[in-house]
Design a protein around this motif. Structure first.
Motif, PDB file in Angstrom:
ATOM      1  N   LEU A   1      32.981  36.994  31.396  1.00 21.14           N
ATOM      2  CA  LEU A   1      34.400  37.142  31.094  1.00 21.14           C
ATOM      3  C   LEU A   1      34.817  38.608  31.049  1.00 21.14           C
ATOM      4  O   LEU A   1      35.889  38.975  31.531  1.00 21.14           O
ATOM      5  CB  LEU A   1      34.727  36.471  29.755  1.00 21.14           C
ATOM      6  N   VAL A   2      33.984  39.451  30.465  1.00 22.70           N
ATOM      7  CA  VAL A   2      34.350  40.864  30.272  1.00 22.70           C
ATOM      8  C   VAL A   2      34.368  41.626  31.594  1.00 22.70           C
ATOM      9  O   VAL A   2      35.290  42.419  31.851  1.00 22.70           O
ATOM     10  CB  VAL A   2      33.408  41.526  29.249  1.00 22.70           C
ATOM     11  N   VAL A   3      33.382  41.398  32.454  1.00 21.66           N
ATOM     12  CA  VAL A   3      33.311  42.130  33.725  1.00 21.66           C
ATOM     13  C   VAL A   3      34.546  41.862  34.596  1.00 21.66           C
ATOM     14  O   VAL A   3      35.194  42.809  35.081  1.00 21.66           O
ATOM     15  CB  VAL A   3      31.996  41.826  34.466  1.00 21.66           C
ATOM     16  N   PRO A   4      34.949  40.600  34.818  1.00 19.03           N
ATOM     17  CA  PRO A   4      36.183  40.377  35.590  1.00 19.03           C
ATOM     18  C   PRO A   4      37.428  40.937  34.892  1.00 19.03           C
ATOM     19  O   PRO A   4      38.348  41.413  35.552  1.00 19.03           O
ATOM     20  CB  PRO A   4      36.285  38.862  35.718  1.00 19.03           C
ATOM     21  N   PHE A   5      37.464  40.895  33.558  1.00 18.64           N
ATOM     22  CA  PHE A   5      38.602  41.436  32.824  1.00 18.64           C
ATOM     23  C   PHE A   5      38.736  42.934  33.085  1.00 18.64           C
ATOM     24  O   PHE A   5      39.818  43.419  33.426  1.00 18.64           O
ATOM     25  CB  PHE A   5      38.451  41.168  31.321  1.00 18.64           C
ATOM     26  N   VAL A   6      37.640  43.668  32.960  1.00 21.33           N
ATOM     27  CA  VAL A   6      37.668  45.121  33.179  1.00 21.33           C
ATOM     28  C   VAL A   6      38.014  45.431  34.637  1.00 21.33           C
ATOM     29  O   VAL A   6      38.813  46.332  34.922  1.00 21.33           O
ATOM     30  CB  VAL A   6      36.320  45.755  32.774  1.00 21.33           C
ATOM     31  N   ALA A   7      37.442  44.666  35.568  1.00 26.42           N
ATOM     32  CA  ALA A   7      37.745  44.886  36.984  1.00 26.42           C
ATOM     33  C   ALA A   7      39.228  44.632  37.269  1.00 26.42           C
ATOM     34  O   ALA A   7      39.870  45.415  37.981  1.00 26.42           O
ATOM     35  CB  ALA A   7      36.878  43.971  37.846  1.00 26.42           C
ATOM     36  N   LEU A   8      39.785  43.560  36.704  1.00 24.63           N
ATOM     37  CA  LEU A   8      41.192  43.245  36.938  1.00 24.63           C
ATOM     38  C   LEU A   8      42.115  44.283  36.311  1.00 24.63           C
ATOM     39  O   LEU A   8      43.156  44.617  36.885  1.00 24.63           O
ATOM     40  CB  LEU A   8      41.520  41.839  36.428  1.00 24.63           C
ATOM     41  N   VAL A   9      41.742  44.821  35.154  1.00 24.50           N
ATOM     42  CA  VAL A   9      42.540  45.894  34.545  1.00 24.50           C
ATOM     43  C   VAL A   9      42.550  47.111  35.465  1.00 24.50           C
ATOM     44  O   VAL A   9      43.611  47.700  35.727  1.00 24.50           O
ATOM     45  CB  VAL A   9      41.994  46.257  33.143  1.00 24.50           C
ATOM     46  N   GLY A  10      41.400  47.485  35.980  1.00 24.83           N
ATOM     47  CA  GLY A  10      41.326  48.637  36.882  1.00 24.83           C
ATOM     48  C   GLY A  10      42.111  48.418  38.164  1.00 24.83           C
ATOM     49  O   GLY A  10      42.857  49.295  38.620  1.00 24.83           O
ATOM     50  N   ILE A  11      41.954  47.248  38.752  1.00 28.08           N
ATOM     51  CA  ILE A  11      42.672  46.935  39.986  1.00 28.08           C
ATOM     52  C   ILE A  11      44.177  46.900  39.746  1.00 28.08           C
ATOM     53  O   ILE A  11      44.962  47.380  40.562  1.00 28.08           O
ATOM     54  CB  ILE A  11      42.173  45.588  40.560  1.00 28.08           C
ATOM     55  N   THR A  12      44.595  46.355  38.613  1.00 30.00           N
ATOM     56  CA  THR A  12      46.021  46.304  38.287  1.00 30.00           C
ATOM     57  C   THR A  12      46.592  47.702  38.126  1.00 30.00           C
ATOM     58  O   THR A  12      47.683  48.000  38.629  1.00 30.00           O
ATOM     59  CB  THR A  12      46.247  45.482  37.004  1.00 30.00           C
ATOM     60  N   TYR A  13      45.865  48.592  37.450  1.00 30.05           N
ATOM     61  CA  TYR A  13      46.343  49.968  37.269  1.00 30.05           C
ATOM     62  C   TYR A  13      46.434  50.694  38.607  1.00 30.05           C
ATOM     63  O   TYR A  13      47.452  51.334  38.902  1.00 30.05           O
ATOM     64  CB  TYR A  13      45.427  50.747  36.323  1.00 30.05           C
ATOM     65  N   ILE A  14      45.405  50.584  39.438  1.00 29.36           N
ATOM     66  CA  ILE A  14      45.418  51.266  40.731  1.00 29.36           C
ATOM     67  C   ILE A  14      46.536  50.721  41.612  1.00 29.36           C
ATOM     68  O   ILE A  14      47.255  51.487  42.263  1.00 29.36           O
ATOM     69  CB  ILE A  14      44.049  51.132  41.425  1.00 29.36           C
ATOM     70  N   THR A  15      46.710  49.410  41.614  1.00 32.45           N
ATOM     71  CA  THR A  15      47.779  48.801  42.400  1.00 32.45           C
ATOM     72  C   THR A  15      49.154  49.269  41.919  1.00 32.45           C
ATOM     73  O   THR A  15      50.028  49.593  42.728  1.00 32.45           O
ATOM     74  CB  THR A  15      47.696  47.272  42.319  1.00 32.45           C
ATOM     75  N   GLY A  16      49.335  49.308  40.610  1.00 34.79           N
ATOM     76  CA  GLY A  16      50.601  49.797  40.066  1.00 34.79           C
ATOM     77  C   GLY A  16      50.867  51.237  40.442  1.00 34.79           C
ATOM     78  O   GLY A  16      52.005  51.616  40.756  1.00 34.79           O
ATOM     79  N   ARG A  17      49.828  52.045  40.411  1.00 37.60           N
ATOM     80  CA  ARG A  17      49.984  53.455  40.796  1.00 37.60           C
ATOM     81  C   ARG A  17      50.377  53.588  42.266  1.00 37.60           C
ATOM     82  O   ARG A  17      51.244  54.385  42.619  1.00 37.60           O
ATOM     83  CB  ARG A  17      48.665  54.162  40.530  1.00 37.60           C
ATOM     84  N   ILE A  18      49.746  52.785  43.135  1.00 36.49           N
ATOM     85  CA  ILE A  18      50.094  52.811  44.553  1.00 36.49           C
ATOM     86  C   ILE A  18      51.528  52.357  44.773  1.00 36.49           C
ATOM     87  O   ILE A  18      52.281  52.976  45.530  1.00 36.49           O
ATOM     88  CB  ILE A  18      49.094  51.941  45.357  1.00 36.49           C
ATOM     89  N   ILE A  19      51.939  51.293  44.085  1.00 31.44           N
ATOM     90  CA  ILE A  19      53.312  50.799  44.226  1.00 31.44           C
ATOM     91  C   ILE A  19      54.307  51.853  43.755  1.00 31.44           C
ATOM     92  O   ILE A  19      55.311  52.126  44.420  1.00 31.44           O
ATOM     93  CB  ILE A  19      53.500  49.478  43.451  1.00 31.44           C
ATOM     94  N   ALA A  20      54.040  52.474  42.604  1.00 28.29           N
ATOM     95  CA  ALA A  20      54.962  53.480  42.063  1.00 28.29           C
ATOM     96  C   ALA A  20      55.060  54.700  42.989  1.00 28.29           C
ATOM     97  O   ALA A  20      56.160  55.206  43.228  1.00 28.29           O
ATOM     98  CB  ALA A  20      54.494  53.912  40.672  1.00 28.29           C
ATOM     99  N   GLU A  21      53.928  55.163  43.520  1.00 29.38           N
ATOM    100  CA  GLU A  21      53.956  56.300  44.447  1.00 29.38           C
ATOM    101  C   GLU A  21      54.718  55.952  45.715  1.00 29.38           C
ATOM    102  O   GLU A  21      55.485  56.776  46.228  1.00 29.38           O
ATOM    103  CB  GLU A  21      52.527  56.720  44.817  1.00 29.38           C
TER     104      GLU A  21
END
Length: 98
Positions: free
Chosen positions: A51-71
């Motif tokens: 549970l923790v590994v996918p949670f951490v991966a999804l948090v990272g992917i969500t942040y990177i995706t948000g940064r790309i969208i905002a840029e």
């Protein structure tokens, strides 16, 4: 006043990831408070890691995706996306050549 990293439209784009994050967090907390797999510590560790590994991966992917969208919304292109693409494909970026 500090500029926000993600504006309202970017957060709206990222809401598709918030529901799975909430579900994973719910189960992490649920299984942390209960005994999963009996008294075996290995089973408990494996169940939490699943549970923790996918949670951490999804948090990272969500942040990177948000940064790309905002840029992309601000400038029309994303340096973050370019850097990730160069890293994945093994290409050297313009910064490395100089």
């Amino acid at each position: 006043m500090a500029e926000r990293v993600f504006d309202r439209e970017t957060l709206l784009d990222l809401t598709v990831n918030f529901i799975p994050l909430g579900m994973l967090l719910f189960f992490i907390l649920l299984f942390a408070g209960t005994t999963v797999g009996g008294p075996a510590p290995v089973a408990r560790l494996v169940s939490q890691a699943l549970l923790v590994v996918p949670f951490v991966a999804l948090v990272g992917i969500t942040y990177i995706t948000g940064r790309i969208i905002a840029e992309s919304e601000r400038t029309g292109h994303s340096e973050t996306a370019r850097a990730i693409t160069a890293l994945v494909t093994g290409e050297e970026s313009d910064e490395d050549e100089g």
